[in-house]
Design a protein around this motif. Structure first.
Motif, PDB file in Angstrom:
ATOM      1  N   UNK A   1     -12.157  -5.152 -41.296  1.00  0.00           N
ATOM      2  CA  UNK A   1     -11.377  -4.990 -41.863  1.00  0.00           C
ATOM      3  C   UNK A   1     -11.916  -4.389 -43.280  1.00  0.00           C
ATOM      4  N   UNK A   2     -13.253  -4.742 -43.631  1.00  0.00           N
ATOM      5  CA  UNK A   2     -14.312  -4.360 -44.030  1.00  0.00           C
ATOM      6  C   UNK A   2     -14.722  -2.449 -44.122  1.00  0.00           C
ATOM      7  N   UNK A   3     -14.762  -2.170 -42.712  1.00  0.00           N
ATOM      8  CA  UNK A   3     -14.813  -1.043 -42.363  1.00  0.00           C
ATOM      9  C   UNK A   3     -13.687  -0.533 -43.300  1.00  0.00           C
ATOM     10  N   UNK A   4     -12.271  -0.706 -43.095  1.00  0.00           N
ATOM     11  CA  UNK A   4     -10.927  -0.016 -42.860  1.00  0.00           C
ATOM     12  C   UNK A   4     -11.039  -0.320 -44.641  1.00  0.00           C
ATOM     13  N   UNK A   5     -11.298  -0.960 -44.857  1.00  0.00           N
ATOM     14  CA  UNK A   5     -10.943  -0.740 -46.414  1.00  0.00           C
ATOM     15  C   UNK A   5     -12.203  -0.131 -47.097  1.00  0.00           C
ATOM     16  N   UNK A   6     -13.229   0.831 -46.124  1.00  0.00           N
ATOM     17  CA  UNK A   6     -14.529   1.156 -47.396  1.00  0.00           C
ATOM     18  C   UNK A   6     -13.821   2.851 -47.460  1.00  0.00           C
ATOM     19  N   UNK A   7     -12.991   2.687 -46.054  1.00  0.00           N
ATOM     20  CA  UNK A   7     -12.580   4.233 -45.376  1.00  0.00           C
ATOM     21  C   UNK A   7     -11.613   4.575 -46.071  1.00  0.00           C
ATOM     22  N   UNK A   8     -10.469   3.721 -46.542  1.00  0.00           N
ATOM     23  CA  UNK A   8      -9.347   3.517 -47.131  1.00  0.00           C
ATOM     24  C   UNK A   8      -9.599   4.231 -48.945  1.00  0.00           C
ATOM     25  N   UNK A   9     -10.725   3.640 -49.122  1.00  0.00           N
ATOM     26  CA  UNK A   9     -10.826   3.346 -51.005  1.00  0.00           C
ATOM     27  C   UNK A   9     -11.073   4.574 -51.182  1.00  0.00           C
ATOM     28  N   UNK A  10     -12.292   5.194 -50.103  1.00  0.00           N
ATOM     29  CA  UNK A  10     -12.843   6.462 -50.058  1.00  0.00           C
ATOM     30  C   UNK A  10     -12.135   7.438 -50.078  1.00  0.00           C
ATOM     31  N   UNK A  11     -11.234   7.660 -48.858  1.00  0.00           N
ATOM     32  CA  UNK A  11     -10.522   8.753 -48.608  1.00  0.00           C
ATOM     33  C   UNK A  11      -8.974   8.944 -49.400  1.00  0.00           C
ATOM     34  N   UNK A  12      -9.039   7.605 -50.255  1.00  0.00           N
ATOM     35  CA  UNK A  12      -7.495   7.740 -51.903  1.00  0.00           C
ATOM     36  C   UNK A  12      -7.812   8.783 -53.006  1.00  0.00           C
ATOM     37  N   UNK A  13      -8.909   7.750 -52.997  1.00  0.00           N
ATOM     38  CA  UNK A  13     -10.631   8.878 -54.151  1.00  0.00           C
ATOM     39  C   UNK A  13     -10.450  10.182 -54.010  1.00  0.00           C
ATOM     40  N   UNK A  14     -10.664  10.489 -52.657  1.00  0.00           N
ATOM     41  CA  UNK A  14     -11.126  11.920 -52.225  1.00  0.00           C
ATOM     42  C   UNK A  14     -10.226  12.736 -52.824  1.00  0.00           C
ATOM     43  N   UNK A  15      -8.451  12.169 -52.200  1.00  0.00           N
ATOM     44  CA  UNK A  15      -7.632  12.336 -52.232  1.00  0.00           C
ATOM     45  C   UNK A  15      -7.309  12.746 -53.553  1.00  0.00           C
ATOM     46  N   UNK A  16      -6.912  12.242 -54.198  1.00  0.00           N
ATOM     47  CA  UNK A  16      -7.003  11.958 -55.557  1.00  0.00           C
ATOM     48  C   UNK A  16      -8.011  13.099 -56.513  1.00  0.00           C
ATOM     49  N   UNK A  17      -9.158  13.327 -56.379  1.00  0.00           N
ATOM     50  CA  UNK A  17      -9.963  14.236 -56.832  1.00  0.00           C
ATOM     51  C   UNK A  17      -9.696  16.078 -56.443  1.00  0.00           C
ATOM     52  N   UNK A  18      -8.608  16.063 -55.280  1.00  0.00           N
ATOM     53  CA  UNK A  18      -8.214  16.858 -54.578  1.00  0.00           C
ATOM     54  C   UNK A  18      -7.024  17.963 -54.479  1.00  0.00           C
ATOM     55  N   UNK A  19      -6.205  16.564 -55.498  1.00  0.00           N
ATOM     56  CA  UNK A  19      -4.851  16.449 -55.875  1.00  0.00           C
ATOM     57  C   UNK A  19      -3.966  17.328 -54.852  1.00  0.00           C
ATOM     58  N   UNK A  20      -4.172  16.159 -53.505  1.00  0.00           N
ATOM     59  CA  UNK A  20      -3.417  15.906 -53.049  1.00  0.00           C
ATOM     60  C   UNK A  20      -1.978  14.869 -53.807  1.00  0.00           C
ATOM     61  N   UNK A  21      -0.970  15.592 -52.679  1.00  0.00           N
ATOM     62  CA  UNK A  21       0.717  14.651 -53.064  1.00  0.00           C
ATOM     63  C   UNK A  21      -0.237  12.908 -53.248  1.00  0.00           C
ATOM     64  N   UNK A  22       0.416  12.517 -54.173  1.00  0.00           N
ATOM     65  CA  UNK A  22      -0.094  10.919 -54.881  1.00  0.00           C
ATOM     66  C   UNK A  22       0.828   9.798 -53.923  1.00  0.00           C
TER      67      UNK A  22
END
Length: 401
Positions: free
Chosen positions: A116-137
Protein backbone atom coordinates in the motif's frame (compact mmCIF):
# COMPACT_ATOMS: atom_id res chain seq x y z
CA UNK A 1 -5.17 17.02 -38.48
CA UNK A 2 -4.75 19.21 -35.41
CA UNK A 3 -6.55 16.66 -33.20
CA UNK A 4 -4.30 13.90 -34.49
CA UNK A 5 -1.20 15.97 -33.67
CA UNK A 6 -2.50 16.67 -30.18
CA UNK A 7 -3.12 12.96 -29.64
CA UNK A 8 0.43 12.10 -30.73
CA UNK A 9 1.90 14.78 -28.45
CA UNK A 10 -0.21 13.54 -25.52
CA UNK A 11 0.88 9.94 -26.14
CA UNK A 12 4.54 10.99 -26.23
CA UNK A 13 4.06 12.88 -22.97
CA UNK A 14 2.59 9.77 -21.34
CA UNK A 15 5.50 7.62 -22.53
CA UNK A 16 8.19 10.05 -21.38
CA UNK A 17 6.48 10.64 -18.04
CA UNK A 18 6.06 6.89 -17.60
CA UNK A 19 9.83 6.44 -17.93
CA UNK A 20 10.50 9.32 -15.53
CA UNK A 21 7.92 7.98 -13.07
CA UNK A 22 9.42 4.51 -13.26
CA UNK A 23 12.93 5.73 -12.50
CA UNK A 24 11.90 8.02 -9.64
CA UNK A 25 9.51 5.52 -8.06
CA UNK A 26 12.05 2.73 -8.48
CA UNK A 27 14.59 4.79 -6.52
CA UNK A 28 12.11 5.63 -3.75
CA UNK A 29 10.88 2.02 -3.62
CA UNK A 30 14.48 0.89 -3.15
CA UNK A 31 15.05 3.30 -0.28
CA UNK A 32 11.77 2.28 1.32
CA UNK A 33 12.15 -1.46 0.66
CA UNK A 34 15.77 -1.82 1.73
CA UNK A 35 15.12 0.36 4.75
CA UNK A 36 12.19 -1.85 5.70
CA UNK A 37 14.25 -5.04 5.37
CA UNK A 38 17.03 -3.57 7.53
CA UNK A 39 14.50 -2.49 10.14
CA UNK A 40 12.84 -5.91 10.09
CA UNK A 41 16.15 -7.71 10.60
CA UNK A 42 17.04 -5.36 13.45
CA UNK A 43 13.65 -5.93 15.12
CA UNK A 44 13.98 -9.71 14.81
CA UNK A 45 17.30 -9.57 16.63
CA UNK A 46 16.13 -7.14 19.33
CA UNK A 47 12.40 -7.86 19.67
CA UNK A 48 12.70 -8.10 23.47
CA UNK A 49 13.56 -4.41 23.65
CA UNK A 50 11.41 -3.08 20.80
CA UNK A 51 7.94 -4.69 20.87
CA UNK A 52 7.15 -3.40 24.40
CA UNK A 53 7.41 0.14 23.00
CA UNK A 54 4.80 -0.46 20.26
CA UNK A 55 2.16 1.72 22.04
CA UNK A 56 4.56 4.70 22.15
CA UNK A 57 5.36 4.13 18.47
CA UNK A 58 1.64 4.29 17.73
CA UNK A 59 1.33 7.62 19.50
CA UNK A 60 4.27 8.99 17.50
CA UNK A 61 2.74 7.88 14.18
CA UNK A 62 -0.60 9.46 15.08
CA UNK A 63 1.08 12.73 16.08
CA UNK A 64 3.05 12.88 12.83
CA UNK A 65 -0.09 12.58 10.72
CA UNK A 66 -2.20 15.00 12.74
CA UNK A 67 0.64 17.51 12.95
CA UNK A 68 1.73 17.52 9.30
CA UNK A 69 -1.18 16.27 7.15
CA UNK A 70 -4.34 14.87 8.68
CA UNK A 71 -5.78 14.30 5.19
CA UNK A 72 -3.02 11.77 4.52
CA UNK A 73 -4.56 9.46 7.13
CA UNK A 74 -6.98 8.35 4.42
CA UNK A 75 -4.05 6.67 2.66
CA UNK A 76 -5.19 4.41 -0.19
CA UNK A 77 -8.65 5.97 -0.07
CA UNK A 78 -7.11 9.17 -1.45
CA UNK A 79 -5.76 7.21 -4.40
CA UNK A 80 -9.13 5.58 -5.10
CA UNK A 81 -11.04 8.85 -4.75
CA UNK A 82 -8.67 10.53 -7.20
CA UNK A 83 -8.97 7.64 -9.65
CA UNK A 84 -12.77 7.81 -9.38
CA UNK A 85 -12.68 11.59 -9.98
CA UNK A 86 -14.06 12.37 -6.52
CA UNK A 87 -11.07 14.54 -5.61
CA UNK A 88 -8.39 16.44 -7.49
CA UNK A 89 -5.32 16.45 -5.25
CA UNK A 90 -3.29 14.04 -3.13
CA UNK A 91 -0.99 15.68 -0.56
CA UNK A 92 2.68 15.32 -1.45
CA UNK A 93 3.36 14.95 2.29
CA UNK A 94 1.69 11.55 2.05
CA UNK A 95 4.97 10.06 0.76
CA UNK A 96 7.26 10.85 3.74
CA UNK A 97 4.46 10.25 6.23
CA UNK A 98 3.47 6.81 4.96
CA UNK A 99 7.12 5.75 4.62
CA UNK A 100 8.11 6.87 8.10
CA UNK A 101 4.88 5.58 9.65
CA UNK A 102 5.40 2.14 8.11
CA UNK A 103 9.06 2.01 9.18
CA UNK A 104 8.06 2.85 12.76
CA UNK A 105 5.25 0.26 12.72
CA UNK A 106 7.65 -2.47 11.62
CA UNK A 107 10.51 -1.43 13.89
CA UNK A 108 8.36 -1.89 16.97
CA UNK A 109 6.67 -5.10 15.86
CA UNK A 110 3.33 -4.21 14.30
CA UNK A 111 1.92 -6.76 11.86
CA UNK A 112 1.51 -4.97 8.53
CA UNK A 113 2.53 -5.00 4.89
CA UNK A 114 4.24 -2.66 2.46
CA UNK A 115 2.50 -2.70 -0.94
CA UNK A 116 0.00 0.00 0.00
CA UNK A 117 2.91 2.30 0.74
CA UNK A 118 4.54 1.65 -2.63
CA UNK A 119 1.26 2.15 -4.50
CA UNK A 120 0.62 5.42 -2.66
CA UNK A 121 4.15 6.64 -3.39
CA UNK A 122 3.74 5.91 -7.09
CA UNK A 123 0.25 7.40 -7.29
CA UNK A 124 1.22 10.64 -5.55
CA UNK A 125 4.36 11.14 -7.62
CA UNK A 126 2.70 10.40 -10.97
CA UNK A 127 -0.28 12.58 -10.07
CA UNK A 128 2.03 15.51 -9.31
CA UNK A 129 4.00 14.98 -12.52
CA UNK A 130 0.79 14.83 -14.53
CA UNK A 131 -0.27 18.18 -13.12
CA UNK A 132 3.14 19.76 -13.71
CA UNK A 133 3.12 18.72 -17.37
CA UNK A 134 -0.51 19.82 -17.89
CA UNK A 135 -2.04 16.44 -18.63
CA UNK A 136 -5.86 16.14 -18.58
CA UNK A 137 -7.11 16.71 -15.02
CA UNK A 138 -9.74 14.00 -15.17
CA UNK A 139 -7.40 11.35 -16.59
CA UNK A 140 -6.73 8.17 -14.62
CA UNK A 141 -3.83 7.25 -16.87
CA UNK A 142 -1.01 8.86 -14.87
CA UNK A 143 -2.49 7.70 -11.57
CA UNK A 144 -2.61 4.08 -12.75
CA UNK A 145 0.87 4.49 -14.23
CA UNK A 146 2.24 5.54 -10.84
CA UNK A 147 0.41 2.77 -9.01
CA UNK A 148 1.92 0.21 -11.39
CA UNK A 149 5.39 1.68 -10.91
CA UNK A 150 5.03 1.57 -7.12
CA UNK A 151 3.87 -2.04 -7.00
CA UNK A 152 6.24 -3.22 -9.74
CA UNK A 153 9.26 -1.47 -8.26
CA UNK A 154 8.76 -2.94 -4.79
CA UNK A 155 7.77 -6.51 -5.67
CA UNK A 156 9.49 -6.66 -9.09
CA UNK A 157 6.44 -8.33 -10.60
CA UNK A 158 5.77 -5.78 -13.36
CA UNK A 159 2.95 -7.59 -15.19
CA UNK A 160 1.08 -8.16 -11.94
CA UNK A 161 1.56 -4.49 -11.07
CA UNK A 162 0.13 -3.32 -14.40
CA UNK A 163 -3.04 -5.39 -14.26
CA UNK A 164 -3.54 -4.83 -10.53
CA UNK A 165 -3.46 -1.07 -11.08
CA UNK A 166 -5.80 -1.25 -14.08
CA UNK A 167 -8.43 -3.48 -12.43
CA UNK A 168 -8.42 -2.45 -8.75
CA UNK A 169 -9.80 1.12 -8.86
CA UNK A 170 -13.12 0.07 -10.39
CA UNK A 171 -13.78 -3.64 -9.88
CA UNK A 172 -15.32 -5.11 -13.01
CA UNK A 173 -13.73 -2.59 -15.37
CA UNK A 174 -10.14 -2.70 -16.62
CA UNK A 175 -8.63 0.67 -17.53
CA UNK A 176 -6.93 -0.39 -20.76
CA UNK A 177 -6.25 3.20 -21.80
CA UNK A 178 -3.42 3.19 -19.25
CA UNK A 179 -1.84 -0.07 -20.49
CA UNK A 180 1.16 1.32 -22.39
CA UNK A 181 2.39 3.94 -19.89
CA UNK A 182 1.66 1.61 -16.95
CA UNK A 183 3.67 -1.17 -18.62
CA UNK A 184 6.60 1.16 -19.32
CA UNK A 185 6.58 2.62 -15.80
CA UNK A 186 6.23 -0.75 -14.10
CA UNK A 187 9.11 -2.38 -15.97
CA UNK A 188 11.27 0.73 -15.57
CA UNK A 189 10.64 0.82 -11.81
CA UNK A 190 11.30 -2.93 -11.47
CA UNK A 191 14.55 -2.63 -13.43
CA UNK A 192 15.63 0.42 -11.44
CA UNK A 193 14.98 -1.12 -8.03
CA UNK A 194 16.62 -4.41 -9.05
CA UNK A 195 19.70 -2.53 -10.32
CA UNK A 196 19.88 -0.70 -6.99
CA UNK A 197 19.87 -3.98 -5.05
CA UNK A 198 16.25 -4.71 -4.16
CA UNK A 199 15.68 -8.44 -4.44
CA UNK A 200 12.65 -10.27 -5.84
CA UNK A 201 10.98 -13.32 -4.33
CA UNK A 202 11.19 -16.07 -6.93
CA UNK A 203 10.32 -19.67 -6.03
CA UNK A 204 10.12 -21.69 -9.25
CA UNK A 205 7.99 -24.82 -8.83
CA UNK A 206 9.82 -27.70 -10.49
CA UNK A 207 6.93 -30.15 -10.62
CA UNK A 208 3.51 -29.64 -12.19
CA UNK A 209 0.13 -30.41 -10.68
CA UNK A 210 -1.44 -32.82 -13.14
CA UNK A 211 -5.15 -32.22 -13.69
CA UNK A 212 -5.72 -35.57 -15.31
CA UNK A 213 -8.79 -36.56 -13.33
CA UNK A 214 -11.95 -35.00 -11.99
CA UNK A 215 -10.77 -35.54 -8.41
CA UNK A 216 -7.85 -33.12 -8.75
CA UNK A 217 -10.05 -30.52 -10.46
CA UNK A 218 -12.58 -30.74 -7.63
CA UNK A 219 -9.84 -30.34 -5.03
CA UNK A 220 -8.52 -27.26 -6.80
CA UNK A 221 -12.02 -25.77 -6.83
CA UNK A 222 -12.31 -26.49 -3.09
CA UNK A 223 -8.95 -24.79 -2.56
CA UNK A 224 -10.13 -21.75 -4.52
CA UNK A 225 -13.31 -21.48 -2.47
CA UNK A 226 -11.44 -21.75 0.86
CA UNK A 227 -8.78 -19.23 -0.17
CA UNK A 228 -11.43 -16.86 -1.51
CA UNK A 229 -13.43 -17.05 1.70
CA UNK A 230 -10.23 -16.41 3.67
CA UNK A 231 -9.57 -13.25 1.67
CA UNK A 232 -13.19 -12.25 2.11
CA UNK A 233 -12.94 -12.85 5.87
CA UNK A 234 -9.87 -10.62 6.02
CA UNK A 235 -11.65 -7.81 4.14
CA UNK A 236 -14.83 -8.14 6.20
CA UNK A 237 -13.07 -8.15 9.58
CA UNK A 238 -10.76 -5.28 8.60
CA UNK A 239 -13.69 -3.06 7.59
CA UNK A 240 -15.73 -3.98 10.69
CA UNK A 241 -12.75 -3.50 13.01
CA UNK A 242 -11.92 -0.06 11.63
CA UNK A 243 -15.55 0.99 12.00
CA UNK A 244 -15.87 -0.49 15.50
CA UNK A 245 -12.73 1.08 16.93
CA UNK A 246 -13.43 4.38 15.16
CA UNK A 247 -16.91 4.60 16.70
CA UNK A 248 -16.14 3.23 20.16
CA UNK A 249 -12.86 5.08 20.75
CA UNK A 250 -13.05 8.35 18.84
CA UNK A 251 -9.81 9.85 20.18
CA UNK A 252 -7.10 8.50 17.84
CA UNK A 253 -4.33 8.82 20.47
CA UNK A 254 -6.36 6.93 23.07
CA UNK A 255 -7.39 4.32 20.50
CA UNK A 256 -3.90 3.44 19.33
CA UNK A 257 -2.26 3.96 22.70
CA UNK A 258 -4.59 1.72 24.70
CA UNK A 259 -5.47 -1.07 22.23
CA UNK A 260 -1.82 -1.51 21.26
CA UNK A 261 -0.94 -2.56 24.82
CA UNK A 262 -2.61 -5.99 24.56
CA UNK A 263 -1.52 -6.15 20.90
CA UNK A 264 2.12 -5.67 21.90
CA UNK A 265 1.76 -8.24 24.68
CA UNK A 266 0.35 -10.86 22.28
CA UNK A 267 3.01 -10.18 19.64
CA UNK A 268 5.72 -10.37 22.31
CA UNK A 269 4.55 -13.64 23.85
CA UNK A 270 3.75 -15.58 20.66
CA UNK A 271 6.91 -17.33 19.49
CA UNK A 272 9.39 -14.45 19.82
CA UNK A 273 7.54 -11.99 17.61
CA UNK A 274 6.68 -14.61 14.97
CA UNK A 275 3.63 -12.63 13.82
CA UNK A 276 5.27 -9.20 13.77
CA UNK A 277 6.19 -7.47 10.56
CA UNK A 278 5.49 -8.47 6.99
CA UNK A 279 5.03 -12.19 7.41
CA UNK A 280 7.96 -13.01 5.10
CA UNK A 281 9.21 -15.41 7.78
CA UNK A 282 6.06 -17.49 7.27
CA UNK A 283 6.43 -17.30 3.49
CA UNK A 284 10.04 -18.44 3.74
CA UNK A 285 9.10 -21.30 6.07
CA UNK A 286 6.32 -22.43 3.72
CA UNK A 287 8.65 -22.74 0.73
CA UNK A 288 11.80 -23.96 2.46
CA UNK A 289 10.45 -26.78 4.59
CA UNK A 290 10.34 -24.74 7.79
CA UNK A 291 7.84 -25.06 10.62
CA UNK A 292 4.30 -23.94 9.81
CA UNK A 293 1.72 -24.35 12.56
CA UNK A 294 -1.90 -25.10 11.68
CA UNK A 295 -2.97 -21.80 13.29
CA UNK A 296 -0.30 -19.52 11.78
CA UNK A 297 -2.63 -18.22 9.10
CA UNK A 298 -5.47 -17.21 11.42
CA UNK A 299 -3.19 -15.58 14.00
CA UNK A 300 -1.42 -13.60 11.29
CA UNK A 301 -4.81 -12.60 9.88
CA UNK A 302 -6.23 -11.40 13.20
CA UNK A 303 -3.09 -9.58 14.36
CA UNK A 304 -2.67 -7.78 11.03
CA UNK A 305 -6.28 -6.63 11.16
CA UNK A 306 -5.88 -5.36 14.72
CA UNK A 307 -2.63 -3.56 13.85
CA UNK A 308 -4.13 -1.73 10.88
CA UNK A 309 -7.57 -1.12 12.39
CA UNK A 310 -6.26 0.96 15.29
CA UNK A 311 -4.07 3.22 13.17
CA UNK A 312 -0.68 1.70 12.42
CA UNK A 313 0.70 2.15 8.91
CA UNK A 314 1.54 -0.37 6.20
CA UNK A 315 -0.17 -2.44 3.58
CA UNK A 316 -2.17 -5.63 3.64
CA UNK A 317 -0.89 -7.61 0.65
CA UNK A 318 2.34 -9.13 2.01
CA UNK A 319 0.52 -10.40 5.14
CA UNK A 320 -2.12 -11.79 2.75
CA UNK A 321 0.64 -13.63 0.89
CA UNK A 322 1.87 -15.11 4.17
CA UNK A 323 -1.68 -16.04 5.26
CA UNK A 324 -2.31 -17.79 1.93
CA UNK A 325 1.03 -19.61 1.93
CA UNK A 326 0.73 -20.88 5.52
CA UNK A 327 -2.91 -21.90 5.03
CA UNK A 328 -1.88 -23.67 1.82
CA UNK A 329 0.62 -25.82 3.70
CA UNK A 330 -2.17 -26.94 6.06
CA UNK A 331 -4.69 -27.61 3.27
CA UNK A 332 -2.14 -29.51 1.21
CA UNK A 333 -1.91 -32.15 3.91
CA UNK A 334 -5.68 -32.37 4.26
CA UNK A 335 -6.43 -32.58 0.52
CA UNK A 336 -3.44 -34.76 -0.38
CA UNK A 337 -1.90 -32.19 -2.70
CA UNK A 338 1.74 -31.12 -2.60
CA UNK A 339 1.87 -28.64 0.31
CA UNK A 340 4.35 -26.41 -1.50
CA UNK A 341 2.07 -26.19 -4.54
CA UNK A 342 -0.88 -25.44 -2.26
CA UNK A 343 1.15 -22.73 -0.54
CA UNK A 344 1.88 -21.14 -3.93
CA UNK A 345 -1.78 -21.30 -4.91
CA UNK A 346 -2.80 -19.81 -1.56
CA UNK A 347 -0.21 -17.04 -1.96
CA UNK A 348 -2.02 -15.88 -5.10
CA UNK A 349 -5.64 -16.81 -4.36
CA UNK A 350 -6.04 -15.18 -0.94
CA UNK A 351 -4.75 -12.02 -2.62
CA UNK A 352 -7.53 -12.44 -5.21
CA UNK A 353 -10.18 -12.96 -2.55
CA UNK A 354 -9.13 -9.94 -0.51
CA UNK A 355 -8.61 -7.40 -3.31
CA UNK A 356 -11.54 -8.34 -5.59
CA UNK A 357 -9.16 -8.71 -8.54
CA UNK A 358 -8.56 -11.67 -10.85
CA UNK A 359 -5.87 -11.10 -13.47
CA UNK A 360 -3.26 -9.70 -11.08
CA UNK A 361 -3.38 -12.70 -8.69
CA UNK A 362 -3.01 -15.17 -11.60
CA UNK A 363 -0.06 -13.17 -12.93
CA UNK A 364 1.67 -12.96 -9.56
CA UNK A 365 1.46 -16.74 -9.37
CA UNK A 366 3.24 -16.95 -12.72
CA UNK A 367 5.82 -14.24 -11.98
CA UNK A 368 6.77 -15.61 -8.56
CA UNK A 369 6.37 -19.37 -9.08
CA UNK A 370 6.84 -19.89 -12.82
CA UNK A 371 4.46 -21.00 -15.56
CA UNK A 372 4.34 -24.75 -14.85
CA UNK A 373 1.09 -24.49 -12.88
CA UNK A 374 -0.67 -21.88 -14.98
CA UNK A 375 -3.94 -23.83 -15.23
CA UNK A 376 -4.16 -24.61 -11.46
CA UNK A 377 -3.46 -20.94 -10.68
CA UNK A 378 -6.21 -19.91 -13.06
CA UNK A 379 -8.75 -22.36 -11.61
CA UNK A 380 -8.02 -21.53 -7.97
CA UNK A 381 -7.94 -17.75 -8.51
CA UNK A 382 -11.18 -17.78 -10.52
CA UNK A 383 -13.07 -19.52 -7.73
CA UNK A 384 -11.43 -17.33 -5.08
CA UNK A 385 -12.62 -14.31 -7.05
CA UNK A 386 -16.14 -15.71 -7.51
CA UNK A 387 -16.75 -16.35 -3.79
CA UNK A 388 -15.32 -12.96 -2.84
CA UNK A 389 -18.73 -11.30 -3.01
CA UNK A 390 -17.21 -7.96 -4.10
CA UNK A 391 -15.57 -7.52 -0.69
CA UNK A 392 -12.22 -5.76 -0.72
CA UNK A 393 -9.53 -4.58 1.66
CA UNK A 394 -9.92 -1.25 -0.14
CA UNK A 395 -13.10 0.26 1.25
CA UNK A 396 -13.15 2.96 -1.43
CA UNK A 397 -13.01 0.48 -4.33
CA UNK A 398 -15.89 1.04 -6.74
CA UNK A 399 -17.74 -2.04 -7.99
CA UNK A 400 -19.22 -2.04 -11.47
CA UNK A 401 -21.77 -4.76 -12.20
Amino acid sequence: MENKSQTIVLSLKYVLLAILTGVLVGIIDTVFGRGLLTISDFRTGHYLYLIPFLPFAGLLITWLYYHFSETSLKGMTLVFETGQKKREDIPLLLIPLVMSGTWITHLFGGSAGREGVAVQIGAVLSHVLGRRFHLPKDSRVMLITGMAAGFGGLFQTPLTAVFFSMEVIVAGKIQYEALLPALIASYTAAYTSHTLGLEKLYVPLKDTLEISDAGMAVRLIVLGIIFGLTGRLFSFLLAKSKKFFGEKIKNPYFRIGVISIPLALILFLLYNGRYSGLGTNLISAAFSGGMIYSYDWILKLLLTILTLAIGYQGGEVTPLFSIGASLGIVLGGILSISPVHCAALGYAAVFAGATNTLLAPVLIGLEVFGANDMVPFLIVCIFAYLVNGDKSIYGAQEVRK
